[in-house]
Design a protein around this motif. Structure first.
Motif, PDB file in Angstrom:
ATOM      1  N   ILE A   5       0.883  -0.821   0.129  1.00 54.79           N
ATOM      2  CA  ILE A   5       0.294   0.276  -0.018  1.00 54.79           C
ATOM      3  C   ILE A   5       1.311   1.191   0.193  1.00 54.79           C
ATOM      4  O   ILE A   5       1.945   1.272   0.624  1.00 54.79           O
ATOM      5  N   VAL A   6       0.676   2.353  -0.993  1.00 50.07           N
ATOM      6  CA  VAL A   6       1.395   3.695  -1.167  1.00 50.07           C
ATOM      7  C   VAL A   6      -0.209   4.244  -0.752  1.00 50.07           C
ATOM      8  O   VAL A   6      -0.577   4.719  -0.860  1.00 50.07           O
ATOM      9  N   TYR A   7       0.733   5.368   0.303  1.00 56.24           N
ATOM     10  CA  TYR A   7       0.096   6.930   0.130  1.00 56.24           C
ATOM     11  C   TYR A   7       0.447   8.052  -0.482  1.00 56.24           C
ATOM     12  O   TYR A   7       2.108   8.037  -1.115  1.00 56.24           O
ATOM     13  N   LEU A   8      -0.536   8.604  -0.833  1.00 57.73           N
ATOM     14  CA  LEU A   8      -0.941   9.759  -2.003  1.00 57.73           C
ATOM     15  C   LEU A   8      -1.917  10.667  -1.723  1.00 57.73           C
ATOM     16  O   LEU A   8      -2.551   9.978  -2.001  1.00 57.73           O
ATOM     17  N   THR A   9      -1.336  12.141  -1.242  1.00 54.70           N
ATOM     18  CA  THR A   9      -2.051  12.992  -1.225  1.00 54.70           C
ATOM     19  C   THR A   9      -3.589  12.705  -1.097  1.00 54.70           C
ATOM     20  O   THR A   9      -4.654  12.612  -1.286  1.00 54.70           O
ATOM     21  N   GLY A  10      -3.906  12.122   0.479  1.00 60.72           N
ATOM     22  CA  GLY A  10      -5.017  11.736   1.315  1.00 60.72           C
ATOM     23  C   GLY A  10      -5.534  10.233   0.544  1.00 60.72           C
ATOM     24  O   GLY A  10      -6.846   9.986   1.260  1.00 60.72           O
ATOM     25  N   GLY A  11      -5.176   9.306  -0.330  1.00 59.48           N
ATOM     26  CA  GLY A  11      -5.223   8.383  -0.589  1.00 59.48           C
ATOM     27  C   GLY A  11      -4.649   7.513  -0.452  1.00 59.48           C
ATOM     28  O   GLY A  11      -3.395   7.601  -0.980  1.00 59.48           O
ATOM     29  N   TYR A  12      -4.983   5.857  -0.072  1.00 61.01           N
ATOM     30  CA  TYR A  12      -4.029   4.829  -0.020  1.00 61.01           C
ATOM     31  C   TYR A  12      -4.498   3.919  -1.527  1.00 61.01           C
ATOM     32  O   TYR A  12      -5.702   3.522  -1.888  1.00 61.01           O
ATOM     33  N   HIS A  13      -3.157   3.414  -1.760  1.00 61.99           N
ATOM     34  CA  HIS A  13      -3.538   2.405  -3.411  1.00 61.99           C
ATOM     35  C   HIS A  13      -3.193   1.287  -3.611  1.00 61.99           C
ATOM     36  O   HIS A  13      -1.581   1.676  -2.819  1.00 61.99           O
ATOM     37  N   LEU A  14      -3.437   0.493  -3.585  1.00 62.06           N
ATOM     38  CA  LEU A  14      -2.392  -0.869  -3.858  1.00 62.06           C
ATOM     39  C   LEU A  14      -1.640  -0.735  -5.040  1.00 62.06           C
ATOM     40  O   LEU A  14      -1.724  -0.839  -6.219  1.00 62.06           O
ATOM     41  N   LEU A  15      -0.404  -1.260  -4.560  1.00 61.90           N
ATOM     42  CA  LEU A  15       0.829  -1.447  -5.475  1.00 61.90           C
ATOM     43  C   LEU A  15       1.434  -3.211  -5.710  1.00 61.90           C
ATOM     44  O   LEU A  15       1.536  -3.744  -5.150  1.00 61.90           O
ATOM     45  N   PRO A  16       1.941  -3.936  -6.730  1.00 64.66           N
ATOM     46  CA  PRO A  16       2.531  -5.006  -6.729  1.00 64.66           C
ATOM     47  C   PRO A  16       3.821  -4.656  -6.467  1.00 64.66           C
ATOM     48  O   PRO A  16       4.387  -4.066  -6.290  1.00 64.66           O
ATOM     49  N   ALA A  17       4.740  -5.667  -5.844  1.00 61.20           N
ATOM     50  CA  ALA A  17       5.798  -5.475  -5.848  1.00 61.20           C
ATOM     51  C   ALA A  17       6.495  -4.993  -5.621  1.00 61.20           C
ATOM     52  O   ALA A  17       8.043  -3.785  -5.488  1.00 61.20           O
ATOM     53  N   GLY A  18       6.697  -4.902  -7.512  1.00 65.01           N
ATOM     54  CA  GLY A  18       7.817  -4.512  -8.203  1.00 65.01           C
ATOM     55  C   GLY A  18       7.686  -2.638  -8.416  1.00 65.01           C
ATOM     56  O   GLY A  18       8.519  -2.044  -7.458  1.00 65.01           O
ATOM     57  N   PRO A  19       6.678  -2.336  -8.880  1.00 67.54           N
ATOM     58  CA  PRO A  19       6.202  -1.256  -8.314  1.00 67.54           C
ATOM     59  C   PRO A  19       5.755   0.241  -7.008  1.00 67.54           C
ATOM     60  O   PRO A  19       7.018   0.672  -6.847  1.00 67.54           O
TER      61      PRO A  19
END
Length: 179
Positions: free
Chosen positions: A132-146
């Motif tokens: 999970i990555v936090y970016l400007t108020g939201g949480y986003h699911l990302l695969p392991a590479g990115p």
């Protein structure tokens, strides 16, 4: 006892002798003009006058404020650059789904946060195949590479899902507990 207090103080040397009164005409002129403080010039020790000291202090404070403003602008510029790099990674590889039914709670910056995931995504998150990555108020699911690419840009934006908390060592979960 016939002497007044003023006379007694003069006799002891604690009060000045009677001041000479100015004439009536000179007195009126003095009342008409406001008194001005005498200007202080540089003393023998090379000390600046009070006006010069205030001006010098004000210039120094303005320089300090300018430096602080430049530092803040540089930090803001750097933060915007980092956010833009992470935004590019997130837009390319984001796996969030609007119809995800399961809430996944996690700890980020001392607070419990929530993101909705599918059952498959929850298994991948638990296995470490996703993050999970936090970016400007939201949480986003990302695969392991990115996710690793985002971690290289800024580790503060990546949520650490591996630690369960500091107090788990003090209070271990019993093996016979059934959820």
């Amino acid at each position: 006892m016939a002497e007044s207090l003023q006379e007694q103080l003069r006799a002891l040397g604690l009060a000045n002798a009677k001041p000479e009164r100015a004439g009536g005409r000179e007195r009126q002129k003095a009342r008409g003009k406001p008194r001005q403080a005498p200007k202080q010039s540089a003393g023998a020790a090379g000390e600046p006058s009070l006006d010069q000291a205030y001006a010098l202090r004000e210039r120094e404070e303005q320089r300090e404020a300018g430096r602080a403003r430049q530092k803040k602008l540089a930090e803001d510029r750097r933060r915007r650059e980092i956010n833009e790099q992470i935004r590019k990674i997130v837009e390319a590889d984001r796996l969030n789904r609007n119809d995800a039914p399961l809430p996944r709670n996690f700890l980020y910056k001392g607070r419990i946060r929530k993101i909705y995931v599918t059952a498959e995504q929850q298994r991948s998150l638990s296995a470490g195949e996703m993050g999970i990555v936090y970016l400007t108020g939201g949480y986003h699911l990302l695969p392991a590479g990115p996710l690793e690419a985002a971690r290289r840009v800024s580790a503060d934006h990546v949520v650490d899902l591996t630690t369960g908390g500091e107090d788990e060592e003090d209070h271990p979960v019993p093996d016979d507990l059934v959820w």
